[in-house]
Write a protein that holds these residues in place. Structure first.
Motif, short mmCIF file in Angstrom:
data_model
loop_
_atom_site.label_atom_id
_atom_site.label_comp_id
_atom_site.label_asym_id
_atom_site.label_seq_id
_atom_site.Cartn_x
_atom_site.Cartn_y
_atom_site.Cartn_z
N ASP A 167 -11.14 44.70 40.94
CA ASP A 167 -11.78 45.86 41.56
C ASP A 167 -12.87 45.42 42.53
O ASP A 167 -13.04 46.01 43.60
N VAL A 168 -13.62 44.41 42.14
CA VAL A 168 -14.66 43.88 43.03
C VAL A 168 -14.03 43.28 44.27
O VAL A 168 -14.51 43.51 45.40
N PHE A 169 -12.93 42.54 44.09
CA PHE A 169 -12.26 41.94 45.24
C PHE A 169 -11.77 43.02 46.21
O PHE A 169 -11.94 42.91 47.43
N SER A 170 -11.18 44.08 45.67
CA SER A 170 -10.71 45.17 46.52
C SER A 170 -11.86 45.80 47.29
O SER A 170 -11.74 46.13 48.47
N SER A 171 -12.99 45.97 46.61
CA SER A 171 -14.18 46.53 47.26
C SER A 171 -14.67 45.62 48.38
O SER A 171 -15.04 46.08 49.46
N GLN A 172 -14.66 44.32 48.12
CA GLN A 172 -15.10 43.36 49.14
C GLN A 172 -14.19 43.42 50.36
O GLN A 172 -14.65 43.46 51.50
N VAL A 173 -12.88 43.45 50.10
CA VAL A 173 -11.91 43.49 51.20
C VAL A 173 -12.05 44.78 52.00
O VAL A 173 -11.95 44.77 53.23
N ASN A 174 -12.32 45.88 51.31
CA ASN A 174 -12.48 47.17 52.01
C ASN A 174 -13.67 47.17 52.95
O ASN A 174 -13.70 47.93 53.93
N ASP A 175 -14.66 46.32 52.67
CA ASP A 175 -15.85 46.24 53.53
C ASP A 175 -15.66 45.27 54.69
O ASP A 175 -16.54 45.14 55.54
N ARG A 189 -13.26 37.71 29.34
CA ARG A 189 -13.88 38.20 28.11
C ARG A 189 -15.39 38.33 28.27
O ARG A 189 -16.01 39.27 27.78
N LEU A 190 -15.98 37.37 28.97
CA LEU A 190 -17.43 37.41 29.16
C LEU A 190 -17.86 38.62 29.98
O LEU A 190 -18.92 39.20 29.74
N THR A 191 -17.05 39.00 30.95
CA THR A 191 -17.42 40.09 31.84
C THR A 191 -16.88 41.44 31.37
O THR A 191 -17.28 42.48 31.92
N GLY A 192 -15.97 41.43 30.38
CA GLY A 192 -15.45 42.68 29.86
C GLY A 192 -14.54 43.42 30.82
O GLY A 192 -14.31 44.62 30.68
N GLY A 193 -13.98 42.71 31.80
CA GLY A 193 -13.12 43.34 32.80
C GLY A 193 -11.67 42.96 32.65
O GLY A 193 -11.23 42.48 31.61
N GLY A 194 -10.92 43.19 33.71
CA GLY A 194 -9.51 42.83 33.72
C GLY A 194 -9.31 41.38 34.08
O GLY A 194 -10.29 40.63 34.28
N PRO A 195 -8.05 40.95 34.17
CA PRO A 195 -7.76 39.56 34.57
C PRO A 195 -8.39 39.26 35.91
O PRO A 195 -8.42 40.10 36.81
N ARG A 196 -8.91 38.06 36.06
CA ARG A 196 -9.55 37.69 37.32
C ARG A 196 -8.49 37.52 38.41
O ARG A 196 -7.30 37.30 38.14
#
Length: 400
Positions: free
Chosen positions: A258-266, A290-297
């Motif tokens: 999700d962060v990557f998609s946000s970065q690309v959108n900018d 696991r450390l970040t509690g998110g999806g697969p990197r």
């Protein structure tokens, strides 16, 4: 009593990622690498080659020669130049280091580090080095290291990549303030964000040089720094720099999808070609998840169709030499396949290659080593006319 037990279980669950991280990395634990800058010069020592580096860093300078830069952050970007000796007994894919006085015969070591006053002087140094090269080699290669690296470790990994992959560009090392500690993951995430302006400034200086182009590579959390720097340039109205970037490669990027998609959108238009190296066997990224509690990197290889739609080329190394977190640099198979014949360069830059030529080159790579899967971006797949073969995956087997 039941409530107390429940709270204890929840506390234990919270510590599971930390325990997993320690278990994963304990084999790498031990004394950290040193540069050797504080040790006497061994003029008669045998070494394989010398690689002259320019350095840009957001680390704070140390008061002593070892280490020359600490884990502390600096608000100002600093510059230096340094020579790295590749040891005579170097094995391709390895970064042989010492925690004591390095022996140039057996260990990577650094010599002659001198500080450069400012960005203007740094630009002059870049142009001077470019001028000494033939036109075909007047390019700048910027490498950004990953999590848990001290200054020496990141620099030596850069040198190993430059040496083993026969990179002929002017090498530039960007060092950000990693804590170089297994428990410093969150500190490193903050440092990565703090470093984005410094890397953006470094790229901007490189773009003002007389270089024919810039190639940027980021590993692990260093890929996060790269994406944030590109985003910073785009949001500050400096996208005009992007045409000077001839290729971006993110290896095992430790970035949430999700962060990557946000970065690309900018970023209105990603520099092209844009390549990401992934592996489904990357255990370090599983722990990071696991450390970040998110999806697969992004580097885990589970989002290949998404990446293709964003005009990203994906190289899947899951089945090559274990597909580990640093396999992009340490795999003898990859070095042999992509280094000696400059195929890696043709895959991650637009050097003398049209889109269809790149497809043919990629197909050759798969033919020579069936374990290497290359997924081309939509912009290339859609450019293939009727009847043209597609020698690489189009993403349909991304979940295999």
């Amino acid at each position: 009593m039941v409530g107390a037990v429940s709270r204890m279980k929840k506390a234990a669950i919270r510590f599971v990622p930390v325990i997993l991280l320690a278990a994963l990395l304990q084999g790498c634990a031990g004394p950290r690498a040193v540069t050797g800058l504080a040790s006497p010069t061994q003029s008669d020592a045998r070494y394989l080659s010398t690689i002259p580096f320019l350095v840009a860093t957001t680390r704070a300078a140390s008061a002593t020669a070892e280490p020359p830069y600490s884990r502390d952050r600096s608000l100002a970007l600093s510059f230096a130049q340094v020579n790295v000796l590749v040891p005579a007994m170097h094995r391709p894919g390895s970064v042989e280091t010492s925690s004591g006085i390095p022996d140039p015969t057996r260990h990577f070591s650094a010599r002659n580090l001198t500080h450069i006053a400012d960005g203007k002087s740094f630009l002059s140094q870049l142009n001077a080095r470019l001028a000494k090269r033939p036109p075909s080699q007047r390019e700048i290669f910027i490498f950004v290291h990953g999590y848990n690296n001290n200054f020496a470790e990141g620099l030596f990994r850069n040198a190993q990549i430059v040496h083993d992959y026969n990179i002929s560009s002017v090498p530039l090392h960007f060092s950000w303030a990693s804590a170089a500690s297994f428990g410093g993951y969150l500190f490193d995430r903050d440092s990565a964000l703090q470093a984005r302006a410094g890397l953006a400034e470094t790229i901007e200086i490189a773009a003002r040089s007389n270089a024919s182009g810039i190639v940027i590579a980021g590993h692990s959390m260093g890929a996060y720094v790269v994406m944030e720097a590109l985003r910073t340039l785009a949001l500050s109205g400096k996208s005009y720099i992007f045409p000077k970037i001839r290729g971006v490669m993110l290896a095992a990027p430790d970035i949430d999808p999700d962060v990557f998609s946000s970065q690309v959108n900018d970023i209105p238009t990603l520099p092209q070609p844009f390549t990401i190296i992934v592996s489904r066997r990357d255990r370090a990224l599983s722990v990071s998840r696991r450390l970040t509690g998110g999806g697969p990197r992004i580097g885990s290889g589970s989002n290949i169709p998404l990446l293709q739609k964003k005009n990203v080329q994906v190289i899947d190394i899951s089945d090559i030499d274990g597909g580990g977190h640093s396999a992009f640099a340490s795999s003898g198979t990859l070095i042999q396949l992509l280094g000696s014949n400059r195929l890696l360069r043709r895959l991650i830059t637009d050097e003398d290659a049209t889109a269809n030529t790149k497809v043919a080159e990629a197909g050759q790579a798969v033919f020579e080593n069936a374990a290497l899967a290359i997924h081309l971006p939509v912009r290339i797949l859609e450019g293939l006319g009727p009847g043209q073969s597609r020698p690489v995956s189009d993403g349909s087997n991304a979940s295999r």
